[in-house]
Scaffold this active site. Sequence first.
Site, PDB file in Angstrom:
ATOM      1  N   HIS A 179       0.804  -1.232   0.000  1.00  0.00           N
ATOM      2  CA  HIS A 179       0.000   0.000   0.000  1.00  0.00           C
ATOM      3  C   HIS A 179       0.836   1.282   0.000  1.00  0.00           C
ATOM      4  O   HIS A 179       0.343   2.345   0.380  1.00  0.00           O
ATOM      5  CB  HIS A 179      -0.962   0.022   1.193  1.00  0.00           C
ATOM      6  CG  HIS A 179      -1.856  -1.172   1.265  1.00  0.00           C
ATOM      7  ND1 HIS A 179      -2.987  -1.304   0.475  1.00  0.00           N
ATOM      8  CD2 HIS A 179      -1.778  -2.302   2.013  1.00  0.00           C
ATOM      9  CE1 HIS A 179      -3.564  -2.455   0.746  1.00  0.00           C
ATOM     10  NE2 HIS A 179      -2.861  -3.092   1.662  1.00  0.00           N
ATOM     11  N   GLU A 203       3.986  -5.408  -4.247  1.00  0.00           N
ATOM     12  CA  GLU A 203       3.252  -4.256  -4.757  1.00  0.00           C
ATOM     13  C   GLU A 203       3.392  -3.029  -3.867  1.00  0.00           C
ATOM     14  O   GLU A 203       3.165  -3.098  -2.664  1.00  0.00           O
ATOM     15  CB  GLU A 203       1.772  -4.620  -4.894  1.00  0.00           C
ATOM     16  CG  GLU A 203       0.910  -3.486  -5.407  1.00  0.00           C
ATOM     17  CD  GLU A 203      -0.540  -3.910  -5.598  1.00  0.00           C
ATOM     18  OE1 GLU A 203      -1.393  -3.010  -5.701  1.00  0.00           O
ATOM     19  OE2 GLU A 203      -0.816  -5.131  -5.629  1.00  0.00           O
ATOM     20  N   GLU A 229      -1.144   1.770  -9.521  1.00  0.00           N
ATOM     21  CA  GLU A 229      -2.559   2.093  -9.343  1.00  0.00           C
ATOM     22  C   GLU A 229      -2.766   3.571  -9.029  1.00  0.00           C
ATOM     23  O   GLU A 229      -3.857   4.111  -9.258  1.00  0.00           O
ATOM     24  CB  GLU A 229      -3.177   1.249  -8.232  1.00  0.00           C
ATOM     25  CG  GLU A 229      -2.684   1.577  -6.843  1.00  0.00           C
ATOM     26  CD  GLU A 229      -3.392   0.776  -5.765  1.00  0.00           C
ATOM     27  OE1 GLU A 229      -4.374   1.292  -5.201  1.00  0.00           O
ATOM     28  OE2 GLU A 229      -2.979  -0.361  -5.503  1.00  0.00           O
ATOM     29  N   HIS A 279      -4.967  -2.753 -12.199  1.00  0.00           N
ATOM     30  CA  HIS A 279      -5.566  -2.646 -10.867  1.00  0.00           C
ATOM     31  C   HIS A 279      -7.076  -2.523 -11.020  1.00  0.00           C
ATOM     32  O   HIS A 279      -7.569  -1.756 -11.833  1.00  0.00           O
ATOM     33  CB  HIS A 279      -5.016  -1.414 -10.153  1.00  0.00           C
ATOM     34  CG  HIS A 279      -5.591  -1.189  -8.802  1.00  0.00           C
ATOM     35  ND1 HIS A 279      -6.677  -0.381  -8.564  1.00  0.00           N
ATOM     36  CD2 HIS A 279      -5.222  -1.682  -7.591  1.00  0.00           C
ATOM     37  CE1 HIS A 279      -6.957  -0.371  -7.275  1.00  0.00           C
ATOM     38  NE2 HIS A 279      -6.099  -1.148  -6.658  1.00  0.00           N
TER      39      HIS A 279
END
Length: 372
Positions: A179, A203, A229, A279
Amino acid sequence: MAHPRIAEVRTFLVNADDGGRAERPRGRNWLFVKLTTDTGISGIGEGGGWPEVVEKGIHELSHFLVGEDPFAIERLWLKLYDLLHAHGLTGAVRGGVLSAIDMALWDIKGKALGVPAYELLGGKVRDAVPVYAHAGTPEQARALVARGITAFKCPPSAATLGALREAVGPEVEIGVHAHGEFTPGAAVALGRACEPYAPAFYEEPTSPDDLDALAAVAARVAIPLATGERLYSKWAFRDLLDRNIVALIQPEITRVGGILEQKKVAAMAEARSVKVAPHDGSAGPVAEMANIHLCASIPNLRFLEHRADDVPWRTTVVRGVIPDRDGALAVPDLPGLGIELDEAECAQHPPRPVESYHYRLRAPEEIQRDRA
């Protein structure tokens, strides 16, 4: 042939709340746009980023769309881009407006010509789009595998990853999603702790705004890195790809500018031997259908993010949504995106007012970014 003209622009804000997570104080909503032509053909799109604000942007620009030729997708994209330039060229709001309109234009053009959208993108490379989902517990992981989904991602924890790997074995692909909340040092420490469990990708280990931090992690961790994303234009992806530090990009079709822009980003990645895994985690059913057509047409697809579990009305507010089967989504052969909006059903799920949500500021140890 005489082309139709855009006659009406309407928007639909639909509740998609999945539990009111703390980092979503407004909850989760989908924003759909419906463009109708003077010949009665309608196209559906979806905008993300900040749906409530994107909706306002679409309303302000609708005057500039009425009377336009919906077949002129590139020209209209550039027109809207120019109209939005004073509102920030790289923001999610601008990207959300462009994305929603773009998808609806592809839908109209496909329906008017009687062909699926992928035919307008160069034709199919594949008949089904492989997907990956989300799991945080061994029980969730086993349920996905039993369903035929053999790729998923998990929260940023080596212990969690290890438990999932033990539950499903070495053949299942498991990514780790951080994140963007780690410092470079913490990201390296987590990555190295995860390496024994052979993660498929790592990620957003660091903030997407700091490519130097991501490069520092890439130099010290033996896991393929992924991000994208929260990149909102082809120029942002150019800067990322030029660094040669990721193996996988994850553009968000509701934020990056729609099908047209995502196709361009995928081509940029293809030229650098980088795979694409769009995404789709916060998007709704219209965006997923748009992604299916896009993914069917690009050679460097890895897989598409897929919400295997969602609100029950995901498949009723939009008719024609494709269910996953054997870990993939079949590419539809219906004209346009292959879907229709059920306006009456959308009205049954209005967005909840912001006052109904509560925000809790997370402690530094929860966010992880303050760990050196």
